[in-house]
Design a protein around this motif. Structure first.
Motif, PDB file in Angstrom:
ATOM      1  N   THR A 146      20.071  23.264 -46.437  1.00 21.07           N
ATOM      2  CA  THR A 146      20.564  24.611 -46.188  1.00 21.07           C
ATOM      3  C   THR A 146      21.011  25.215 -47.499  1.00 21.07           C
ATOM      4  O   THR A 146      21.901  24.677 -48.148  1.00 21.07           O
ATOM      5  CB  THR A 146      21.741  24.595 -45.201  1.00 21.07           C
ATOM      6  OG1 THR A 146      21.304  24.035 -43.972  1.00 21.07           O
ATOM      7  CG2 THR A 146      22.255  25.998 -44.972  1.00 21.07           C
ATOM      8  N   TYR A 147      20.383  26.305 -47.878  1.00 21.47           N
ATOM      9  CA  TYR A 147      20.740  26.932 -49.141  1.00 21.47           C
ATOM     10  C   TYR A 147      20.345  28.397 -49.108  1.00 21.47           C
ATOM     11  O   TYR A 147      19.546  28.836 -48.272  1.00 21.47           O
ATOM     12  CB  TYR A 147      20.031  26.249 -50.321  1.00 21.47           C
ATOM     13  CG  TYR A 147      18.527  26.330 -50.249  1.00 21.47           C
ATOM     14  CD1 TYR A 147      17.782  25.307 -49.677  1.00 21.47           C
ATOM     15  CD2 TYR A 147      17.840  27.452 -50.732  1.00 21.47           C
ATOM     16  CE1 TYR A 147      16.417  25.383 -49.593  1.00 21.47           C
ATOM     17  CE2 TYR A 147      16.463  27.531 -50.646  1.00 21.47           C
ATOM     18  CZ  TYR A 147      15.754  26.499 -50.071  1.00 21.47           C
ATOM     19  OH  TYR A 147      14.394  26.573 -49.984  1.00 21.47           O
ATOM     20  N   SER A 148      20.888  29.122 -50.019  1.00 21.33           N
ATOM     21  CA  SER A 148      20.496  30.505 -50.269  1.00 21.33           C
ATOM     22  C   SER A 148      20.225  30.663 -51.751  1.00 21.33           C
ATOM     23  O   SER A 148      20.912  30.065 -52.584  1.00 21.33           O
ATOM     24  CB  SER A 148      21.600  31.477 -49.839  1.00 21.33           C
ATOM     25  OG  SER A 148      21.697  31.557 -48.447  1.00 21.33           O
TER      26      SER A 148
ATOM     27  N   VAL B  42      16.868  29.252 -46.604  1.00 24.78           N
ATOM     28  CA  VAL B  42      15.820  28.266 -46.357  1.00 24.78           C
ATOM     29  C   VAL B  42      14.965  28.649 -45.156  1.00 24.78           C
ATOM     30  O   VAL B  42      13.810  28.224 -45.041  1.00 24.78           O
ATOM     31  CB  VAL B  42      16.456  26.869 -46.176  1.00 24.78           C
ATOM     32  CG1 VAL B  42      17.304  26.833 -44.898  1.00 24.78           C
ATOM     33  CG2 VAL B  42      15.418  25.774 -46.189  1.00 24.78           C
ATOM     34  N   ASP B  43      15.495  29.480 -44.262  1.00 22.71           N
ATOM     35  CA  ASP B  43      14.746  29.922 -43.079  1.00 22.71           C
ATOM     36  C   ASP B  43      13.980  31.212 -43.329  1.00 22.71           C
ATOM     37  O   ASP B  43      13.469  31.817 -42.376  1.00 22.71           O
ATOM     38  CB  ASP B  43      15.707  30.118 -41.903  1.00 22.71           C
ATOM     39  CG  ASP B  43      16.346  28.814 -41.481  1.00 22.71           C
ATOM     40  OD1 ASP B  43      17.542  28.820 -41.118  1.00 22.71           O
ATOM     41  OD2 ASP B  43      15.665  27.775 -41.529  1.00 22.71           O
ATOM     42  N   ASP B  44      13.918  31.643 -44.588  1.00 20.04           N
ATOM     43  CA  ASP B  44      13.204  32.854 -44.983  1.00 20.04           C
ATOM     44  C   ASP B  44      13.868  34.141 -44.503  1.00 20.04           C
ATOM     45  O   ASP B  44      13.237  35.201 -44.495  1.00 20.04           O
ATOM     46  CB  ASP B  44      11.736  32.837 -44.521  1.00 20.04           C
ATOM     47  CG  ASP B  44      10.924  31.771 -45.239  1.00 20.04           C
ATOM     48  OD1 ASP B  44       9.948  31.283 -44.657  1.00 20.04           O
ATOM     49  OD2 ASP B  44      11.285  31.426 -46.385  1.00 20.04           O
ATOM     50  N   SER B  45      15.105  34.074 -44.099  1.00 22.76           N
ATOM     51  CA  SER B  45      15.857  35.309 -43.836  1.00 22.76           C
ATOM     52  C   SER B  45      16.140  35.975 -45.166  1.00 22.76           C
ATOM     53  O   SER B  45      16.459  35.300 -46.162  1.00 22.76           O
ATOM     54  CB  SER B  45      17.163  34.997 -43.118  1.00 22.76           C
ATOM     55  OG  SER B  45      16.913  34.456 -41.851  1.00 22.76           O
TER      56      SER B  45
ATOM     57  N   THR C 242      10.306  42.596 -53.347  1.00 25.73           N
ATOM     58  CA  THR C 242      10.122  41.603 -52.298  1.00 25.73           C
ATOM     59  C   THR C 242      10.532  40.240 -52.819  1.00 25.73           C
ATOM     60  O   THR C 242      10.035  39.788 -53.856  1.00 25.73           O
ATOM     61  CB  THR C 242       8.658  41.541 -51.838  1.00 25.73           C
ATOM     62  OG1 THR C 242       8.244  42.846 -51.385  1.00 25.73           O
ATOM     63  CG2 THR C 242       8.495  40.553 -50.692  1.00 25.73           C
ATOM     64  N   ILE C 243      11.408  39.568 -52.091  1.00 28.46           N
ATOM     65  CA  ILE C 243      11.796  38.209 -52.433  1.00 28.46           C
ATOM     66  C   ILE C 243      11.029  37.245 -51.532  1.00 28.46           C
ATOM     67  O   ILE C 243      10.844  37.518 -50.340  1.00 28.46           O
ATOM     68  CB  ILE C 243      13.330  37.999 -52.316  1.00 28.46           C
ATOM     69  CG1 ILE C 243      13.735  36.646 -52.880  1.00 28.46           C
ATOM     70  CG2 ILE C 243      13.799  38.185 -50.883  1.00 28.46           C
ATOM     71  CD1 ILE C 243      15.250  36.459 -52.990  1.00 28.46           C
ATOM     72  N   SER C 244      10.557  36.144 -52.110  1.00 25.33           N
ATOM     73  CA  SER C 244       9.798  35.177 -51.327  1.00 25.33           C
ATOM     74  C   SER C 244       9.956  33.804 -51.964  1.00 25.33           C
ATOM     75  O   SER C 244      10.476  33.687 -53.080  1.00 25.33           O
ATOM     76  CB  SER C 244       8.324  35.560 -51.263  1.00 25.33           C
ATOM     77  OG  SER C 244       7.750  35.557 -52.559  1.00 25.33           O
TER      78      SER C 244
END
Length: 123
Positions: A31-33, A53-56, A68-70
């Motif tokens: 779990t990270y941001s 980590v869940d692409d939110s 755009t962040i990816s």
């Protein structure tokens, strides 16, 4: 030890595009941001975009659909695609990471920071 290394900065004319990359190593939690911030000379550091980590994702208001962040499928490489760049985007761009369960644009919550990559947009 978490390390973040940014790349991809450079000089572009107004209206141009750049893609920044951030390679994160040493993140051991699932779990990270990871977020992008920027700081122009004489100004405070401001948030640009973040994702977990869940692409939110979460974006600063001034991005307005131009950035755009990816992240890649293997994770730990985060990109910031920047289109329609304006001269006011000129700044040092930093990648930051935190072992969080939420995606946030608040700098104090990030405890790992890269050295930055310079973006210059000419008018």
């Amino acid at each position: 030890q978490v390390q973040l290394v940014e790349s991809g900065g450079g000089s572009v004319p107004s209206g141009g595009s750049l893609t920044l990359s951030c390679v994160a190593t040493g993140i051991r939690q699932s779990t990270y941001s990871i977020a992008w911030f920027r700081q122009a000379p004489g100004k405070e550091r401001e948030a640009v975009a973040a994702m977990d980590v869940d692409d939110s994702t979460k974006y600063a208001e001034f991005v307005k659909g131009r950035f755009t962040i990816s992240q890649n499928n293997a994770r730990y490489i985060v990109y910031l695609q920047m289109d329609s760049l304006k001269p006011e985007a000129t700044a040092m761009y930093y990648c930051a990471a935190a072992e969080l369960t939420l995606v946030t644009l608040r700098p104090p919550l990030y405890n790992y920071w890269g050295q930055g990559t310079q973006v210059t947009v000419s008018s």
